[in-house]
Motif scaffolding. Sequence first.
Motif: not given
Length: 327
Positions: A139-141, A159-160, A302-306, A310-314
């Motif tokens: 489980i990733t925060i 997300f899982v 915002f979520t992409e650049r930081n 889930e998508k950006a982290i993976i």
Amino acid sequence: MKTKSLFLVALMLLIGGTTMAQNYAFRVLTAKGNNTASNNAIRVGSKLNNTDVIVMEQGGYLGLLHTNGQTVELRTKGTYKVNELASNLKASNNSSLTSRYANYVVSELTSAAEEASGENRYKHMGKTGAVERGDKKAITIIQESKVNMLGDKLEIEWFVYEDIAKIDKKEVKEYRIVLTDLRNNELYSEVTKETSYVIDFSRPELQDQTAVLYRVEVADEDKKDRNFKSGNQVIKKEKESDAKKEIREQLDQIGDDTALGHLIKAQYLEETGYYAEAAMAYKAAMALAPEVETYKILYDSFTERNTMSEKAIITQDKEKNASLNND
């Protein structure tokens, strides 16, 4: 005579420059639909003069920034005189600060072509990846591993991570959020079917806490022995200081409780390093104007650049692994 002539020329240039600097009343920050101003199409970045007349179509939307730093949202079909919109505004002392962050919005939205070609269009920050998080878990925060918060509420998301958990996320039915003090004494826990949760420091269990640990674990009975959970994360309430007081005061000045107001707040919170609360402001903007694609575009950017999705982290992990394999 020559000196007098030069003075007159300089005076005329000064007057002309001042007039040019004040030759519009509003700037368009967000727009939806085929709306016009004096028969000209209104686009993001358009400038509206006091003499313009806006014609809004059914389902249209406009978010406008006045030169005094105040915002106006138009949502209803009809005709609007710009000078009347301006005259209904009260005096404001936050012009420069609001305009600064509003200009970021215009810069972001008027450079779509650059993003389409793979270039980063967020000129004032670039892709920061500033959010720091611990090791990835089943489980990733999404939020950073240690959050300093200004307000009393903070939304967390997770997300899982299927590659780590070795299960399909659709198999998980419920999650448990566990909050403890810094000595790992449990304060309370709750179960949810969602993948987000709002931690509220005004709750009786948290009122005396200045910092807490939390984790998220799978609550499904048939998966308890699999140890699906996140690492411990920290949320810390900021101590009062002159610097934090100034941030709170400026935050109160630069936006109201409208979609556009929350958007400008989000820009400010991001630049001052409060990423989790910036995400909440972006979401508030989207919730107030769900039909306006602009707000979703800005939130996704915002979520992409930081690296806060889930998508950006993976994607970041895959890029790192690819780089390591190539070395």
